[in-house]
Design a protein around this motif. Structure first.
Motif, short mmCIF file in Angstrom:
data_model
loop_
_atom_site.label_atom_id
_atom_site.label_comp_id
_atom_site.label_asym_id
_atom_site.label_seq_id
_atom_site.Cartn_x
_atom_site.Cartn_y
_atom_site.Cartn_z
N THR A 65 0.55 -0.78 0.10
CA THR A 65 -0.03 0.52 0.18
C THR A 65 1.23 0.98 0.23
O THR A 65 1.67 1.55 0.69
CB THR A 65 -1.12 -0.08 0.80
N LEU B 165 -1.86 0.69 -9.98
CA LEU B 165 -2.00 -0.10 -8.77
C LEU B 165 -0.87 -1.34 -9.36
O LEU B 165 -0.71 -1.81 -8.48
CB LEU B 165 -3.07 -0.06 -8.17
N LEU C 262 -3.78 5.91 -2.26
CA LEU C 262 -4.96 5.61 -1.70
C LEU C 262 -5.59 6.34 -1.28
O LEU C 262 -7.11 6.46 -1.00
CB LEU C 262 -4.93 4.39 -0.82
N HIS D 167 -7.70 -1.28 -4.81
CA HIS D 167 -7.15 -1.94 -3.48
C HIS D 167 -7.32 -3.22 -3.07
O HIS D 167 -7.28 -3.97 -2.96
CB HIS D 167 -6.50 -0.93 -2.13
#
Length: 167
Positions: free
Chosen positions: A81, A143, A87, A108
């Protein structure tokens, strides 16, 4: 799962806790602010698959887990992360009464659940992404580009999210 429930996903059971994701340094600062509600010491937690800096709290009758520097590693895949950089800026803000709550992006949620083999959650999250692909797919692509996923895991993420083969 609390964030999924807040988005209207139908969960099989009520979430056990509220997860807060942060980068490691931020998690240490947050822990200092939440210390009066702490139920344990903040510590590095490492398992065969996961690595994070964990701490737990009891706040207004809710169990809260602070997850710092979260990483998951499986055969052929590694996901880490980046909360402050990716995020949080891409997260959605929902209201819990008068309180704004920032939810972790669905990209995520999807990668995390693919890597832990939670097909039930992948179907829920993928359905939410497919409802609003313009809103959720751009960060999911970022991501995927910034993390190392096996070809099979990439294929699963793309299939659940409804991404085309060239994405």
């Amino acid at each position: 799962s609390t964030g999924l429930g807040m988005r209207g996903a139908r969960l099989e059971r009520t979430p056990r806790d509220i997860d807060i994701y942060a980068d490691e340094e931020d998690a240490r600062r947050i822990h200092a602010h939440l210390r009066s509600w702490s139920t344990d010491a903040q510590q590095v937690s490492t398992t065969e698959r996961y690595r994070s800096v964990l701490s737990h709290y009891a706040v207004a009758g809710a169990a809260v887990e602070l997850v710092g520097d979260f990483r998951i590693e499986t055969a052929g895949s590694h996901y880490a992360t980046e909360v402050a950089r990716l995020l949080h800026p891409a997260g959605e803000t929902y209201r819990a009464g008068d309180v704004p709550v920032r939810l972790v992006p669905l990209g995520h949620e999807l990668i995390f659940n693919v890597l832990r083999g939670r097909q039930d959650r992948c179907e829920l999250v993928g359905g939410l992404i497919r409802r609003e692909p313009a809103r959720h797919a751009p960060l999911l692509r970022v991501l995927l580009a910034r993390n190392r996923l096996s070809e099979e895991d990439r294929r699963l993420v793309a299939a659940y999210a409804g991404l085309s083969d060239d994405e």
